[in-house]
Design an enzyme around this catalytic site. Structure first.
Site, PDB file in Angstrom:
ATOM      1  CG  HIS A  68      -0.472   0.120   2.529  1.00  8.58           C
ATOM      2  ND1 HIS A  68      -0.254   1.340   3.138  1.00  8.58           N
ATOM      3  CD2 HIS A  68      -0.144  -0.807   3.457  1.00  8.58           C
ATOM      4  CE1 HIS A  68       0.192   1.147   4.368  1.00  8.58           C
ATOM      5  NE2 HIS A  68       0.272  -0.144   4.591  1.00  8.58           N
ATOM      6  CD  GLU A 207      -2.970  -1.491   5.308  1.00  7.41           C
ATOM      7  OE1 GLU A 207      -2.939  -2.516   6.011  1.00  7.41           O
ATOM      8  OE2 GLU A 207      -2.593  -0.369   5.735  1.00  7.41           O
ATOM      9  CD  GLU A 208      -1.665   2.455   7.584  1.00  6.56           C
ATOM     10  OE1 GLU A 208      -2.367   2.017   8.507  1.00  6.56           O
ATOM     11  OE2 GLU A 208      -0.441   2.223   7.491  1.00  6.56           O
ATOM     12  CG  HIS A 319       0.609   3.262  12.866  1.00 10.36           C
ATOM     13  ND1 HIS A 319      -0.760   3.205  12.821  1.00 10.36           N
ATOM     14  CD2 HIS A 319       1.027   2.561  11.793  1.00 10.36           C
ATOM     15  CE1 HIS A 319      -1.167   2.489  11.778  1.00 10.36           C
ATOM     16  NE2 HIS A 319      -0.062   2.084  11.142  1.00 10.36           N
TER      17      HIS A 319
END
Length: 350
Positions: A68, A207-208, A319
């Site tokens: 992604h 995707e996130e 993250h």
């Protein structure tokens, strides 16, 4: 000495591409892949699909690889009368990681800002003990309100600002998740030669925020085999118990067994292990009990389903703007994918 193209990895990691706003990195990848692959197209949701046709593929079988392009980010929701910008998240954040960070607001032009919150000096004692929330933050650009409103509007994306750095044998930057996998897939599509199967390299979007792009891509590609490429947790840190670590930096590419969204096909898991052993590629198993990747869509969204698995790059501090991966693990992931693709068409799958 590293064999990685670190300038390319740096460029990919530092690029902006919040979920739904991946056009800049997509255009860059299109330029890199033009003339390298047999077909290159963008689907309606924004996935970039690169295709290398198989040389000996009478059954027209397809294998889809997915990495992604998007990174966790934010979106502007309000600009107040003083020019301070409020936002909502695009992807998962630990609120405390926003403290003292710089960001880019991508408006009519890119505007640099900082994540501001109430100074500790004016907090009441009970406020100092309070768990920080996303809503406690705002973006301060240092500009007058009228100038902010000329440059920024509700709906503009915001991404984090952090430069790429080499740290020993590791690389460190924002958006290692998942630009390291974008780098790997780009390298694989460039290096792949004399493949038996039709190889579809999907650089996916969103995707996130729920594996949205890969869902669309897997549905229209309908591959017989699927391989996700993404980061995974390396919790090899002080205080972590051995059973909590998931993976460790420098111990090799991770072969996914399961995560919260996918139980990988045991045939693909064993195949990847066998290839790694045969090719003397260092690897480690990955069982991740929380979180998911594009692998879930690869496995389920084609009409007949797919024999699916994944390779993962162990990454510390996921993250955050200080994500860290080991160069040897990145190289091992590229080697494993190339070796697996070379042999996949001749393996007897039952």
């Amino acid at each position: 000495m590293s064999t990685l193209d670190l300038p390319m990895l740096k460029k990919l990691c530092e690029m902006a591409g919040a979920p739904g706003f991946e056009q800049g990195i997509r255009q860059f990848l299109q330029q890199e892949l033009e003339g390298v692959v047999d077909d290159l197209y963008v689907d309606n949701i924004g996935n970039l699909i690169a295709v290398k046709k198989g040389k000996r593929n009478p059954d027209k079988k397809r294998v889809m690889l997915a990495a992604h392009m998007d990174e966790i980010g934010f979106i502007v929701t309000h600009i107040d009368d003083h020019g301070f910008v409020r936002f909502s998240t695009l992807g998962g954040f630990d609120p405390k990681t926003l403290t003292a960070q710089r960001v880019w607001i991508h408006g009519r032009q890119d505007v640099l800002g900082v994540m501001g919150s109430k100074p500790i000096h004016v907090m009441k004692p009970e406020e100092r003990k309070k768990t920080v929330e996303i809503s406690d933050f705002f973006v301060d650009t240092g500009l007058p309100a009228e100038e902010v409103k000329k440059l920024v509007e509700v709906g503009d994306p915001i991404t984090r600002e952090r430069a790429f750095a080499e740290m020993g044998e590791c690389v460190n930057c924002k958006s290692i998740d998942n630009r390291v996998s974008v780098y790997i897939l780009l390298e694989v599509m460039k290096a792949l030669e004399d493949n038996d199967l039709d190889v579809y390299g999907a650089f996916t979007v969103q995707e996130e925020v729920g594996i949205r792009g890969a869902t669309v891509a897997a549905h229209h590609i309908e591959a017989a085999f699927g391989l996700g490429i993404d980061t995974t947790i390396a919790f090899d840190l002080p205080g972590a118990k051995p059973e909590e670590m998931v993976t460790k930096l420098g111990d090799g590419v991770a072969i996914k067994i399961m995560d919260a969204s996918t139980i990988c096909d045991p045939r693909m898991v064993q195949y990847l292990k066998d290839v790694a052993e045969d090719e003397h590629i260092r690897w480690q198993p990955e069982v991740l009990t929380a979180g998911g990747t594009d692998t879930a869509a690869l496995q389920r969204m084609g009409k007949p389903g797919a024999i699916a698995g994944a390779v993962s790059i162990p990454t510390r501090h996921l993250h955050q703007v200080i994500e860290m991966a080991h160069q040897a693990d990145i190289g091992a992931a590229t080697q494993l994918l190339l070796a697996a693709l070379r042999q996949m068409g001749t393996k007897k799958w039952s």
